[in-house]
Design a protein around this motif. Sequence first.
Motif, PDB file in Angstrom:
ATOM      1  N   LEU A   1      -5.295  -3.930  -4.718  1.00 52.95           N
ATOM      2  CA  LEU A   1      -4.057  -4.647  -5.009  1.00 52.95           C
ATOM      3  C   LEU A   1      -4.288  -6.136  -5.220  1.00 52.95           C
ATOM      4  O   LEU A   1      -5.141  -6.739  -4.581  1.00 52.95           O
TER       5      LEU A   1
ATOM      6  N   THR B   1      -5.851  -4.202   1.295  1.00 54.67           N
ATOM      7  CA  THR B   1      -5.570  -4.329  -0.141  1.00 54.67           C
ATOM      8  C   THR B   1      -6.818  -4.096  -0.976  1.00 54.67           C
ATOM      9  O   THR B   1      -6.721  -3.841  -2.170  1.00 54.67           O
TER      10      THR B   1
ATOM     11  N   THR C   1       4.239   5.302  -6.904  1.00 57.61           N
ATOM     12  CA  THR C   1       3.851   5.088  -8.308  1.00 57.61           C
ATOM     13  C   THR C   1       3.118   6.310  -8.852  1.00 57.61           C
ATOM     14  O   THR C   1       3.292   6.663 -10.016  1.00 57.61           O
ATOM     15  N   GLN C   2       2.336   6.966  -8.019  1.00 55.82           N
ATOM     16  CA  GLN C   2       1.607   8.159  -8.467  1.00 55.82           C
ATOM     17  C   GLN C   2       2.552   9.328  -8.710  1.00 55.82           C
ATOM     18  O   GLN C   2       2.346  10.115  -9.628  1.00 55.82           O
TER      19      GLN C   2
ATOM     20  N   VAL D   1      -0.974   1.925 -11.630  1.00 60.36           N
ATOM     21  CA  VAL D   1      -1.104   0.551 -11.129  1.00 60.36           C
ATOM     22  C   VAL D   1      -2.518   0.105 -11.468  1.00 60.36           C
ATOM     23  O   VAL D   1      -3.469   0.808 -11.172  1.00 60.36           O
TER      24      VAL D   1
ATOM     25  N   VAL E   1       0.839  -1.203   0.000  1.00 54.40           N
ATOM     26  CA  VAL E   1       0.000   0.000   0.000  1.00 54.40           C
ATOM     27  C   VAL E   1       0.873   1.252   0.000  1.00 54.40           C
ATOM     28  O   VAL E   1       0.579   2.229  -0.694  1.00 54.40           O
TER      29      VAL E   1
ATOM     30  N   LEU F   1       1.955   2.761  -3.387  1.00 54.96           N
ATOM     31  CA  LEU F   1       1.043   3.468  -4.278  1.00 54.96           C
ATOM     32  C   LEU F   1       1.370   4.956  -4.443  1.00 54.96           C
ATOM     33  O   LEU F   1       1.378   5.454  -5.579  1.00 54.96           O
TER      34      LEU F   1
END
Length: 154
Positions: free
Chosen positions: A107, A100, A78-79, A85, A72, A75
Amino acid sequence: MGHRSIARVAGLARLACTAVRDAAFDGACHDAGLSRPTVVHTGEEGTRATRKLLIAPERPTAVVYDNDIMAVAALPVTQELPLAVPRDLPVVARDDSPVTQVVRPQLTAPTRDIAAYGARGRDPAGNDRRRCGRERTGYSGAPRAARQHLPPRR
């Protein structure tokens, strides 16, 4: 699914369970014909480990995490980069805990009976009987809960 390089953000290297997971992950990648996986061992620095993997010249096509909290925590990284994702980077959690399922995107995680897993942790006398092996964890190669999962871009 077309993955070429799968990385793993793992727990502390000195833990016995991490060593078992290291060997299993390495073996699974080898059996799938993938290159030796990149494994980053960390305690509470899952975000930093994720950033290190994702800014590397050869970014992995998927990242597997040893626990749901680290997955978690990936995330926001990645942003920031930005990577979507799961379209650009599948993020795979380990335990399929409710966390999740409440984050967006949800996820992917192996499905297992968490209540049974916990119940097997102690015998009726209260003695700890957990082991890292499959016989004690409740994980038996169960199917994964693939939520919003797409193959990597080619």
